[in-house]
Design a protein around this motif. Structure first.
Motif, PDB file in Angstrom:
ATOM      1  N   ALA A 113     109.910  18.276  41.129  1.00 59.60           N
ATOM      2  CA  ALA A 113     110.890  16.937  41.278  1.00 59.60           C
ATOM      3  C   ALA A 113     109.822  16.131  42.184  1.00 59.60           C
ATOM      4  CB  ALA A 113     112.119  17.314  41.758  1.00 59.60           C
ATOM      5  N   ASN A 114     109.295  16.330  43.143  1.00 66.09           N
ATOM      6  CA  ASN A 114     108.775  15.552  44.058  1.00 66.09           C
ATOM      7  C   ASN A 114     107.459  15.160  43.430  1.00 66.09           C
ATOM      8  OD1 ASN A 114     110.488  15.497  46.420  1.00 66.09           O
ATOM      9  ND2 ASN A 114     109.357  17.324  47.262  1.00 66.09           N
ATOM     10  N   SER A 115     106.769  16.166  42.879  1.00 66.00           N
ATOM     11  CA  SER A 115     105.640  15.412  42.215  1.00 66.00           C
ATOM     12  C   SER A 115     105.824  14.328  41.072  1.00 66.00           C
ATOM     13  CB  SER A 115     104.811  16.625  41.341  1.00 66.00           C
ATOM     14  OG  SER A 115     104.665  17.865  42.441  1.00 66.00           O
ATOM     15  N   LEU A 116     106.856  14.787  40.236  1.00 65.98           N
ATOM     16  CA  LEU A 116     107.239  13.791  39.245  1.00 65.98           C
ATOM     17  C   LEU A 116     107.797  12.300  39.951  1.00 65.98           C
ATOM     18  CD1 LEU A 116     109.096  16.352  36.863  1.00 65.98           C
ATOM     19  CD2 LEU A 116     106.814  15.239  36.423  1.00 65.98           C
ATOM     20  N   ALA A 117     108.439  12.457  40.956  1.00 64.87           N
ATOM     21  CA  ALA A 117     108.880  11.324  41.582  1.00 64.87           C
ATOM     22  C   ALA A 117     107.360  10.617  42.000  1.00 64.87           C
ATOM     23  CB  ALA A 117     109.726  11.424  42.974  1.00 64.87           C
ATOM     24  N   GLY A 118     106.518  11.323  42.576  1.00 62.25           N
ATOM     25  CA  GLY A 118     105.412  10.736  42.984  1.00 62.25           C
ATOM     26  C   GLY A 118     104.669   9.885  41.734  1.00 62.25           C
ATOM     27  N   ILE A 119     104.486  10.538  40.680  1.00 57.65           N
ATOM     28  CA  ILE A 119     104.050  10.198  39.213  1.00 57.65           C
ATOM     29  C   ILE A 119     104.609   8.893  38.631  1.00 57.65           C
ATOM     30  CG2 ILE A 119     103.786  10.572  36.681  1.00 57.65           C
ATOM     31  CD1 ILE A 119     102.954  13.354  37.479  1.00 57.65           C
ATOM     32  N   ILE A 120     106.210   8.868  38.829  1.00 57.54           N
ATOM     33  CA  ILE A 120     106.874   7.707  38.620  1.00 57.54           C
ATOM     34  C   ILE A 120     106.366   6.398  39.541  1.00 57.54           C
ATOM     35  CG2 ILE A 120     109.220   6.579  38.616  1.00 57.54           C
ATOM     36  CD1 ILE A 120     110.167   9.136  37.741  1.00 57.54           C
ATOM     37  N   ASN A 121     105.810   6.697  40.723  1.00 58.47           N
ATOM     38  CA  ASN A 121     105.692   5.600  41.822  1.00 58.47           C
ATOM     39  C   ASN A 121     104.184   5.525  41.874  1.00 58.47           C
ATOM     40  OD1 ASN A 121     108.218   4.775  43.097  1.00 58.47           O
ATOM     41  ND2 ASN A 121     108.522   6.815  42.755  1.00 58.47           N
ATOM     42  N   GLY A 122     103.480   6.024  40.791  1.00 56.17           N
ATOM     43  CA  GLY A 122     102.033   5.701  40.766  1.00 56.17           C
ATOM     44  C   GLY A 122     101.046   6.715  41.087  1.00 56.17           C
ATOM     45  N   ALA A 123     101.431   7.707  41.431  1.00 55.81           N
ATOM     46  CA  ALA A 123     100.404   8.883  41.488  1.00 55.81           C
ATOM     47  C   ALA A 123      99.785   9.187  40.229  1.00 55.81           C
ATOM     48  CB  ALA A 123     100.816  10.139  42.137  1.00 55.81           C
ATOM     49  N   ARG A 124      98.383   9.500  39.908  1.00 55.76           N
ATOM     50  CA  ARG A 124      97.635   9.560  38.795  1.00 55.76           C
ATOM     51  C   ARG A 124      96.997  10.739  38.793  1.00 55.76           C
ATOM     52  NH1 ARG A 124      93.799   4.986  38.589  1.00 55.76           N
ATOM     53  NH2 ARG A 124      93.275   5.907  36.611  1.00 55.76           N
ATOM     54  N   GLN A 125      97.170  11.577  39.864  1.00 58.40           N
ATOM     55  CA  GLN A 125      96.643  12.874  39.680  1.00 58.40           C
ATOM     56  C   GLN A 125      97.875  13.825  40.293  1.00 58.40           C
ATOM     57  OE1 GLN A 125      92.582  14.684  40.859  1.00 58.40           O
ATOM     58  NE2 GLN A 125      93.781  15.512  42.658  1.00 58.40           N
ATOM     59  N   VAL A 126      98.024  15.119  39.766  1.00 65.76           N
ATOM     60  CA  VAL A 126      98.949  15.967  40.232  1.00 65.76           C
ATOM     61  C   VAL A 126      98.326  17.458  40.549  1.00 65.76           C
ATOM     62  CG1 VAL A 126      99.775  16.321  37.913  1.00 65.76           C
ATOM     63  CG2 VAL A 126     101.429  16.952  40.179  1.00 65.76           C
ATOM     64  N   GLU A 127      98.439  17.893  41.543  1.00 67.84           N
ATOM     65  CA  GLU A 127      97.877  19.050  41.886  1.00 67.84           C
ATOM     66  C   GLU A 127      99.134  20.120  41.642  1.00 67.84           C
ATOM     67  OE1 GLU A 127      94.676  17.322  45.058  1.00 67.84           O
ATOM     68  OE2 GLU A 127      95.697  19.225  45.611  1.00 67.84           O
ATOM     69  N   CYS A 128      98.734  21.273  41.052  1.00 68.45           N
ATOM     70  CA  CYS A 128      99.780  22.337  40.833  1.00 68.45           C
ATOM     71  C   CYS A 128      99.158  23.620  40.577  1.00 68.45           C
ATOM     72  CB  CYS A 128     100.552  21.899  39.617  1.00 68.45           C
ATOM     73  SG  CYS A 128      99.671  20.969  38.348  1.00 68.45           S
ATOM     74  N   ALA A 129      99.918  24.611  40.441  1.00 71.21           N
ATOM     75  CA  ALA A 129      99.356  26.154  40.145  1.00 71.21           C
ATOM     76  C   ALA A 129     100.211  26.713  38.991  1.00 71.21           C
ATOM     77  CB  ALA A 129      99.432  26.832  41.649  1.00 71.21           C
ATOM     78  N   VAL A 130      99.470  27.645  38.639  1.00 76.30           N
ATOM     79  CA  VAL A 130     100.131  28.240  37.349  1.00 76.30           C
ATOM     80  C   VAL A 130     101.177  29.175  37.871  1.00 76.30           C
ATOM     81  CG1 VAL A 130      99.723  29.994  35.602  1.00 76.30           C
ATOM     82  CG2 VAL A 130      98.064  28.224  36.035  1.00 76.30           C
ATOM     83  N   ASN A 131     102.598  29.326  37.331  1.00 72.91           N
ATOM     84  CA  ASN A 131     103.525  29.915  37.706  1.00 72.91           C
ATOM     85  C   ASN A 131     104.057  29.379  39.078  1.00 72.91           C
ATOM     86  OD1 ASN A 131     103.394  31.523  35.338  1.00 72.91           O
ATOM     87  ND2 ASN A 131     102.243  33.225  36.205  1.00 72.91           N
ATOM     88  N   GLY A 132     103.604  28.433  39.469  1.00 71.69           N
ATOM     89  CA  GLY A 132     103.956  27.956  40.944  1.00 71.69           C
ATOM     90  C   GLY A 132     103.746  28.749  41.988  1.00 71.69           C
TER      91      GLY A 132
END
Ligand SMILES: [Zn+2]
Length: 510
Positions: free
Chosen positions: A213-232
């Motif tokens: 949810a935080n990452s997506l909020a970041g994207i809505i507000n201008g982040a263009r790269q998202v760091e994440c991991a498989v299966n979290g």
């Protein structure tokens, strides 16, 4: 590239590998990296080269062999770290140096014992130094979400001036909540005048269950790269789950209006591979890739889905590479049918691998009537993508009961010789492991093990995933058999083989 494009930065092999109890060897990391390239992530963070010789070797191998994505290596903001990272990634098609330094007062005061001025100049120096090697330099402001915004903005502006191409703002401790984190990203856009010269990135942890949810909020507000991991997977409660970010952006694309470039059909397989190799099982109710994610239990729901799928399904399981079909192969299936079936499952095996897999398939097909897709995937993991078997189980006999001391006799093949030993233990598995120790002269301690029925029915294959401590280090072991005790002992021997293999590799020049 369109301004709506979101870059997926996968850190399964770095942050994910920092999950407690996870330890991957070079071959396992390479398998995952190749799969991430097939999935089509934009960046693979391959590891933290200065952390250990094993980490270095894995990052170097990935940089040399994996094509497609940018290969990033992590380093602290020091020359020594940056040198080592560059050495590991220099042969990548598109290398990236990812350097980090904390910016929050808590970290400055207690961890770094440095002033804001010192941190600012160290960050700028590090980026300038990295830039001498590599045009693509990412700077992470560790603990960004708890940093003073004006100081952080100043650091970001200066590192961009120094040449940083990507600036990452992590919620390192998983403390942020979506509205606040989104506002934080927007504030950075407002406060940093040269922000459009770099790609803004987010990296969120799941301590409060809000990483995605935080990452997506970041994207809505201008982040263009998202760091994440498989299966979290990742430190503590883990990172934002890659598959959830991807499917949120896809399923709700009309809302987010962002573009990603991913082979959706590889998602499920990627999840399965990471789960198998790390030994971290996916909870059944996990979004997207959990066993129950597309299962409908209620009769009303089942009826609805049969009439019209969209009544209760917002995504199609086929899209992520999950086929609903179960059995096609049996005892009488030939090599050609087997090969075709494996390709359908996504396994492009070469002739040698196919030989190995087909032989193992015939053995299983002799023991059980129906061989499911799950059996086949487990079989590939067990027989094909495994490290060399120095020690191979050829015979196992255990006796145990209410009033007898559990005893085991084990035979292991080493090269062309067979060795036998017997031992007693706390239980049949323990007794067998002690007998294995006598032969190998390697002494492990099984810390825990999980049994996973790969398929259903009385003749189901059991997969045992265990954690074995050898010489103070953890090794994940996997074993497959229709017999639970045998699967457990095989998982133990698998860990011993990994230990042996690692020792051999490090015996050469480091
Ligand atoms: Zn992290």
């Amino acid at each position: 590239m369109s301004g709506n494009r979101i870059y997926l930065f996968d850190t399964t092999l770095r942050d994910g590998e920092q999950s407690p109890g996870v330890s991957l060897n070079v071959e396992e990391k390479l398998e995952i990296a190749h799969q991430l390239a097939r999935l089509g992530v934009d960046v693979i963070e391959a590891g933290f080269p200065i952390a250990s010789p094993g980490d270095f070797a894995a990052v170097e191998a990935i940089a040399r062999q994996v094509r497609g994505p940018i290969i990033a290596g992590l380093c602290r903001a020091t020359r020594q770290d940056i040198d080592r990272t560059w050495e590991a990634i220099r042969e990548a098609e598109s290398p990236r140096i990812h350097t980090f330094l904390a910016t929050s007062d808590i970290h400055l005061q207690y961890k770094l014992q440095k002033s804001r001025e010192e941190v600012l100049s160290q960050a700028v120096e590090a980026v300038k130094y990295a830039k001498k090697y590599c045009s693509d330099v990412e700077f992470s402001a560790e603990d960004a979400s708890r940093s003073d915004v004006d100081f952080l903005a100043q650091v970001i502006e200066k590192v961009i001036d120094a040449g940083a191409t990507v600036v990452n703002l992590p919620d390192t401790v998983g403390y942020a909540v979506p509205e606040e984190f989104g506002r934080f990203i927007r504030t950075m856009y407002e406060k940093v005048p040269n922000i459009d010269k770099a790609i803004l990135s987010v990296h969120c942890h799941d301590d409060l269950g809000m990483a995605v949810a935080n990452s997506l909020a970041g994207i809505i507000n201008g982040a263009r790269q998202v760091e994440c991991a498989v299966n979290g997977i990742g430190e503590r409660a883990g990172n934002a789950a890659l598959e959830e970010i991807i499917m949120a952006l896809y399923t709700r694309r009309a809302f987010y209006e962002k573009e990603i470039n991913i082979n959706y059909g590889e998602l499920f397989r990627t999840s399965r591979l990471v789960s198998s190799l790390t030994g971290m099982r996916v909870q059944p109710n996990k979004a997207i890739v959990g066993k129950n994610a597309f299962a409908h239990e209620s009769g009303i729901h089942q009826d609805g889905v049969l009439k019209e799928r969209s009544t209760y399904e917002i995504m199609s399981p086929e899209l992520i590479g999950l086929s609903r079909g179960s059995l096609v192969l049996g005892k009488h299936s030939g090599r050609h049918a087997f090969k075709e079936h494996m390709i359908e499952l996504g396994y492009q095996l070469n002739e040698d691998e196919l030989d190995l897999a087909f032989r193992a398939f015939k053995e299983i097909a002799d023991k059980k009537k129906e061989v499911t897709n799950d059996d086949l995937v487990a079989l590939v993991m067990d027989k094909v993508w495994s490290i060399p078997e120095r020690f191979k189980l050829t015979y196992l006999h255990v006796s145990s009961g209410t009033n007898i001391v559990p005893t085991a006799t084990v035979k292991l093949a080493i090269d062309d010789m067979t060795f036998e030993a017997a031992a007693t233990g706390d239980g049949p598995v323990d007794a067998a492991c002690r007998a294995v120790d006598k032969i190998t002269d390697i002494y492990g301690r099984m810390l825990d093990y999980k049994l996973n029925a790969v398929s259903s029915g009385k003749d189901a294959l059991g997969e045992v995933v265990s954690h074995i401590e050898i010489n103070g280090k953890l090794y994940g072991g996997r074993g497959l058999s229709t017999d639970i005790i045998e699967a457990s002992v095989k998982s133990y021997i698998n860990a011993i083989n990994k230990f042996y293999y690692e020792k051999q590799q490090h015996a050469g020049p480091a």
